[in-house]
Design a protein around this motif. Structure first.
Motif, PDB file in Angstrom:
ATOM      1  N   ASN A 110       0.833  -1.211   0.000  1.00  0.00           N
ATOM      2  CA  ASN A 110       0.000   0.000   0.000  1.00  0.00           C
ATOM      3  C   ASN A 110       0.866   1.260   0.000  1.00  0.00           C
ATOM      4  O   ASN A 110       0.350   2.354   0.184  1.00  0.00           O
ATOM      5  N   ARG A 221      -3.810  -6.007  -1.687  1.00  0.00           N
ATOM      6  CA  ARG A 221      -3.407  -4.668  -1.294  1.00  0.00           C
ATOM      7  C   ARG A 221      -3.476  -3.737  -2.503  1.00  0.00           C
ATOM      8  O   ARG A 221      -3.600  -4.185  -3.643  1.00  0.00           O
ATOM      9  N   LYS A 222      -3.353  -2.450  -2.192  1.00  0.00           N
ATOM     10  CA  LYS A 222      -3.635  -1.433  -3.206  1.00  0.00           C
ATOM     11  C   LYS A 222      -2.846  -1.596  -4.511  1.00  0.00           C
ATOM     12  O   LYS A 222      -3.393  -1.460  -5.602  1.00  0.00           O
TER      13      LYS A 222
END
Ligand code: SF4
Ligand code: SF4
Lengths: 237, 182
Positions: A110, A221-222
């Protein structure tokens, strides 16, 4: 006196774009579906021009796209090899200047610094590692300040405030010795939501909320699947 | 024509990169058709017996023995690859880099919670033991490295792609999902 134009036109790498007068190059490019990488920028805060990752070239001059307003007829160079390599070098410098052990970091996946390194396919920094002696500082009841990972983007200084608008973070010293400081009393007064916000605003794993971490599994996750900036580029279609 | 020769070593690493290497699964059968292994923990050959085409090293250098092995690899290998975060940037072992070596050793041998207080406190210092370096160093800060494969560990797909590209003489064409640091 003539009235200012409602829209002005400019180009990025030859592509025709339009902007509202007063918009920065970075914001206007984004509205036209063009991603200019940046690290210290946070929409809604006053731009700081601190990281220089968004450097573009106009008429042979280098400028930070996050602070420079667009002007009518401006021809911006953005996605050109030498600029991209300079940005990559800046990212590499940030890696060697601190202690970035991504496999042990709560922000991994992230993290915007790491995401930029991925986007630029950074395999190894070209500069020698500094391994500076930095520490982890408890900051009130809810957060930690992990100085090893701080890139001094000043987002926290600009944007983390208590309910009565007092700045929680500040800076100490200058230049390469610059360090983020935290007001322990004010940091203790942060609500859970504010502490979470402070962590989210930090582009790297320097501000951490205590007692959480590694909550999202790898793969979800991002930046696991798509490079940073994909959202901007997708908007162009 | 004889097969290209591969050698591997784990220095200040956790062996995770080698485990990831083995994660190429059944492709290892193709690999042993394509290459021959020399010095490597995979076949347990301890010393170089011939010139090597591709050397792969996991882990950074934390002591004098690591440096010796690394230099030996550089001497024998035509292409030398840094495999994984520790080889590339020191990794977890490098977390000691801001702490003086003496302090680290005292913590380990004198103050750690598992030390029996009734025993005499001894810090190993035999001259046969490798000397601990001041700092854990990435490989490319000691010898020339030709290629870097990041990850903790690097994925089996990245290792496979790098090896097959090298064997076919193609440039390594990386995609977003292959470059990860964790
Ligand atoms: S802050 Fe980002 S770049 Fe630094 S160790 Fe954490 S994930 Fe890696
Ligand atoms: S703590 Fe985070 S937000 Fe604050 S300056 Fe450092 S990197 Fe930026």
């Amino acid at each position: 006196m003539s009235k200012p134009k409602a829209r002005i036109s400019f180009t990025v790498d030859g592509k025709k774009c339009s902007a509202a007068p007063g918009q920065t190059i970075l914001q206007a490019a984004k509205d036209n579906g063009i991603y200019i990488p940046a690290l210290c920028r946070w929409e809604g805060f006053k731009p700081a021009g601190a990281c220089r990752v968004c450097t573009v070239r106009v008429g042979g001059r280098y400028m930070a796209a996050c602070t420079q307003p667009v002007t009518d007829g401006m021809a911006v160079e953005n996605d050109v090899p030498d600029l991209q390599d300079m940005r990559k070098a800046l990212i590499e410098m940030l890696f060697v200047e601190g202690n970035h052990m991504c496999p042990t970091c709560e922000k991994s996946g992230n993290c915007e610094l790491q995401a930029l390194a991925y986007r630029f396919l950074m395999l190894v920094p070209r500069f020698p590692f500094q391994f500076p002696a930095r520490r982890v500082e408890p900051a009130g009841k809810k957060i930690l300040l992990e100085h090893n990972r701080c890139i001094k983007c000043l987002r926290c200084v600009r944007g983390v405030r208590t309910r009565d608008n007092k700045a929680v973070f500040g800076t100490l010293r200058r230049s390469r010795d610059k360090k983020i400081s935290v007001d322990q009393v004010l940091a203790s007064a942060l609500t859970d939501k504010q502490a979470r916000q402070a962590m989210d605003r930090c582009p790297v794993g320097s501000i951490l909320k205590k007692e959480v971490g590694f909550a999202v599994p790898i793969g979800r996750r991002k930046y696991d699947k798509e490079p940073i900036g994909s959202d901007v580029e997708k908007a162009r279609g | 024509m004889s097969k290209p020769v591969v050698a591997t070593a784990s220095l200040a690493g956790c062996f995770g990169c080698h485990m990831s290497f083995l994660d190429i699964d059944e492709r290892i059968l193709t690999l042993i058709d394509l290459v021959e292994f020399n010095k490597s923990p995979i076949d347990d050959i301890k010393t170089f017996t011939k010139p090597v085409d591709i050397g792969i090293i996991e882990g950074g250098c934390c002591n004098s023995e690591n440096v010796e092995v690394l230099r030996e690899f550089r001497k024998h290998c035509q292409v030398l690859i840094s495999l994984g975060e520790c080889a590339i940037m020191g990794g977890l072992p490098a977390m000691r880099n801001a702490i003086p070596v003496r302090e680290c050793l005292e913590e380990a041998y004198f103050h750690s919670p598992t030390i029996d207080p009734s025993e005499p406190k001894i810090m190993p210092g035999d001259e046969d033991l490798p000397i601990i370096l001041d700092k854990v160093l990435p490989l490319h800060e000691i010898v020339k490295i030709d290629a870097f494969l990041p990850g903790c560990p690097p994925s089996a797909d990245l290792i496979w792609k790098a090896l097959t590209s090298l064997l076919e003489g193609k440039p390594l064409d990386l995609s977003y999902n292959l470059v990860k640091f964790d």
